[in-house]
Design a protein around this motif. Sequence first.
Motif, PDB file in Angstrom:
ATOM      1  N   LYS A 110       0.846  -1.200   0.000  1.00  0.00           N
ATOM      2  CA  LYS A 110       0.000   0.000   0.000  1.00  0.00           C
ATOM      3  C   LYS A 110       0.880   1.247   0.000  1.00  0.00           C
ATOM      4  O   LYS A 110       2.070   1.180   0.304  1.00  0.00           O
ATOM      5  CB  LYS A 110      -0.884   0.004   1.250  1.00  0.00           C
ATOM      6  CG  LYS A 110      -1.806  -1.222   1.383  1.00  0.00           C
ATOM      7  CD  LYS A 110      -3.133  -0.977   0.685  1.00  0.00           C
ATOM      8  CE  LYS A 110      -4.066  -2.163   0.704  1.00  0.00           C
ATOM      9  NZ  LYS A 110      -3.578  -3.453   0.306  1.00  0.00           N
ATOM     10  N   SER A 111       0.238   2.378  -0.284  1.00  0.00           N
ATOM     11  CA  SER A 111       0.961   3.646  -0.272  1.00  0.00           C
ATOM     12  C   SER A 111       1.628   3.853   1.093  1.00  0.00           C
ATOM     13  O   SER A 111       1.011   3.607   2.127  1.00  0.00           O
ATOM     14  CB  SER A 111      -0.036   4.762  -0.567  1.00  0.00           C
ATOM     15  OG  SER A 111       0.550   5.997  -0.268  1.00  0.00           O
ATOM     16  N   GLY A 112       2.869   4.284   1.087  1.00  0.00           N
ATOM     17  CA  GLY A 112       3.583   4.526   2.339  1.00  0.00           C
ATOM     18  C   GLY A 112       4.305   3.296   2.877  1.00  0.00           C
ATOM     19  O   GLY A 112       5.114   3.397   3.805  1.00  0.00           O
ATOM     20  N   ASP A 113       4.056   2.132   2.279  1.00  0.00           N
ATOM     21  CA  ASP A 113       4.751   0.912   2.719  1.00  0.00           C
ATOM     22  C   ASP A 113       6.235   0.973   2.353  1.00  0.00           C
ATOM     23  O   ASP A 113       6.641   1.718   1.461  1.00  0.00           O
ATOM     24  CB  ASP A 113       4.105  -0.320   2.071  1.00  0.00           C
ATOM     25  CG  ASP A 113       2.822  -0.715   2.773  1.00  0.00           C
ATOM     26  OD1 ASP A 113       2.568  -0.183   3.866  1.00  0.00           O
ATOM     27  OD2 ASP A 113       2.072  -1.543   2.216  1.00  0.00           O
ATOM     28  N   GLU A 114       6.992   0.127   3.051  1.00  0.00           N
ATOM     29  CA  GLU A 114       8.447   0.140   2.841  1.00  0.00           C
ATOM     30  C   GLU A 114       8.976  -1.234   2.441  1.00  0.00           C
ATOM     31  O   GLU A 114       8.495  -2.259   2.924  1.00  0.00           O
ATOM     32  CB  GLU A 114       9.150   0.578   4.138  1.00  0.00           C
ATOM     33  CG  GLU A 114       8.757   1.981   4.561  1.00  0.00           C
ATOM     34  CD  GLU A 114       9.214   2.343   5.977  1.00  0.00           C
ATOM     35  OE1 GLU A 114       8.916   3.459   6.404  1.00  0.00           O
ATOM     36  OE2 GLU A 114       9.855   1.493   6.635  1.00  0.00           O
ATOM     37  N   ILE A 115       9.982  -1.213   1.574  1.00  0.00           N
ATOM     38  CA  ILE A 115      10.662  -2.442   1.162  1.00  0.00           C
ATOM     39  C   ILE A 115      12.151  -2.260   1.448  1.00  0.00           C
ATOM     40  O   ILE A 115      12.726  -1.198   1.158  1.00  0.00           O
ATOM     41  CB  ILE A 115      10.444  -2.732  -0.337  1.00  0.00           C
ATOM     42  CG1 ILE A 115       8.975  -3.079  -0.585  1.00  0.00           C
ATOM     43  CG2 ILE A 115      11.341  -3.870  -0.814  1.00  0.00           C
ATOM     44  CD1 ILE A 115       8.634  -3.326  -2.028  1.00  0.00           C
ATOM     45  N   ILE A 116      12.756  -3.284   2.031  1.00  0.00           N
ATOM     46  CA  ILE A 116      14.195  -3.199   2.320  1.00  0.00           C
ATOM     47  C   ILE A 116      14.970  -3.983   1.260  1.00  0.00           C
ATOM     48  O   ILE A 116      14.682  -5.146   0.993  1.00  0.00           O
ATOM     49  CB  ILE A 116      14.509  -3.752   3.726  1.00  0.00           C
ATOM     50  CG1 ILE A 116      13.744  -2.952   4.788  1.00  0.00           C
ATOM     51  CG2 ILE A 116      16.016  -3.734   3.987  1.00  0.00           C
ATOM     52  CD1 ILE A 116      13.960  -3.455   6.217  1.00  0.00           C
ATOM     53  N   LEU A 117      15.953  -3.299   0.657  1.00  0.00           N
ATOM     54  CA  LEU A 117      16.867  -3.916  -0.311  1.00  0.00           C
ATOM     55  C   LEU A 117      18.279  -3.770   0.242  1.00  0.00           C
ATOM     56  O   LEU A 117      18.481  -3.112   1.256  1.00  0.00           O
ATOM     57  CB  LEU A 117      16.790  -3.203  -1.671  1.00  0.00           C
ATOM     58  CG  LEU A 117      15.423  -2.969  -2.310  1.00  0.00           C
ATOM     59  CD1 LEU A 117      15.581  -2.088  -3.548  1.00  0.00           C
ATOM     60  CD2 LEU A 117      14.793  -4.289  -2.697  1.00  0.00           C
TER      61      LEU A 117
END
Lengths: 405, 139
Positions: A110-117
């Motif tokens: 969803k908007s505002g969600d975060e993904i860690i790379l």
Amino acid sequence: MIDIKKIREQFPILQQKVNGKPLVYFDNGATSQKPEVVIDAIGNFYKTGNSNIHRGVHTLSRLATEQFEQSRKTIATHFHIKNEQQIIFTSGTTDSINKVAQGLAKHHLKSGDEIILSTYEHHSNILPWQLWAQKNGGVLKVIPLLEDNSLDYVAFENLFSEKTKLVAITHVSNTLGLITNLQKIKELTQKYNVPFLLDGAQSAPHMRIDLNQIEPDFFVCSAHKMYGPTGAGILYLSEKWLGTLPLASTGGGTIKTVTFEKTEYAEGALRFEPGTPHIAGAIGFATAIKFMDEVGMNHLYEHESYLVNHAQKALKQIREVELYGANDHKAGVISFNVKGQHPFDVGTLLDKYGIAVRTGHHCTQPLMQCLGVQGTVRISFAVYNTIEEVDFFIEKLKKVITMLQ
Amino acid sequence: MKIEDVEKEILEEFEFFGDDWEAKYEHLIDLGKSLPLIEAQFKTEENIIQGCQSRVWLNSELKDGKMIFTADSDAIITKGMVALMIRVLSGQKPEDIVNAKMDFVDKIGLKEHLSPTRANGLVSMINRMKKEAILNIEK
């Protein structure tokens, strides 16, 4: 110990000369060469077995279906997976990641969600997430590097928040060959209850991978870096996602029943394989896997580690060489530069001696910025490479350095 | 000197090395080192020709009806090739530049540098030189 001479004999391409010199192929990170069994398996399918799968009532179609589904089983067994339905055939790592990204974008993200790379990521494990982030107001967070170019796992933990919805990380850096700490990734993703995608494009060719033990939510790799054909790869889904990941694309072959109003989808892997798949590719991939299993993944890793350590030791002796991420625990890859020289020049001259290396940013520009270089020279090994080839490379590299000065 | 004459001169220069590619490349590297650098003020983003790996900077101006090119590259072999292009095309009339075949590169056995798979920006550099020449014919 494995008999390298016997292994080399199985690769027709290695018998030829390039620029009048015996081919020394050190660009396996880009793609590996193919043994005769793989070439034959693909050829034989088209010569004697070609037919479309899953639908036909005739004998050839049935045999082709069996061969295709058997390939899925062979690959599942190799990665220690009991339910082969969790192995979905794709066109390769990039395709697999895009399928996950597009699927997750439909419901999960969803908007505002975060993904860690991580800083190591190949562009293929950045762009699909970046596209989602730009379109949907998502945020990408990046695990930084420590002084020795390993990942900073303390900083990693600090990146988690309530909005973290996925960790997408490579198993092995395609540029440096450094191996990420799966124990740590598993521990943290479980602690914060965040799914994780493991990019195995550069690890699956070199080491034993037990997905039953690693327990990723998604695992991806490409056949062509594993002695198999181009245009084939897999996406592994955990049991949970096999039933719930929304489809990135759809079409024939994925269904149980269709009316113009409504479609009931098939269960298992087929749901994710619209259209006629790359049947010969899947068969070639499974044959390549059998080839690797016959050599033995542990033997393969040992041999390549021996080459890496031998090469790193010799490179360290050359004053003009700067190594990146030099470490004993690596997966078949070494990156370096000749001080004051452009990697393009080094690669061009090595090519004249019949030595194939990769130069440039290796599709990891953020990592290059982090190392403070435009590019590097990368050598990457496969099971058929020899100590003699490494010595020949070192000798010619010294010559190249003299020429450039 | 006419374009063909400069090409002939380069051809003779490289014939001397025969099949000895090492000597040929050493010469190319020397040429790269001797190329007069482009003036710093011309090493701009606008003048950069982006290859995938090595970069080339090219500046051109029209002087007394002739095109004057100066250039640089961050890779020395590319710079050597750049030096050859400049030797052939700089100081020539725009219409002659547009018609130049540049097939001497093939004849001296360095064709590989002009193949589109080479990420060095040389093909784009020749195209840019010709484009600048066309613009100056129209003037």
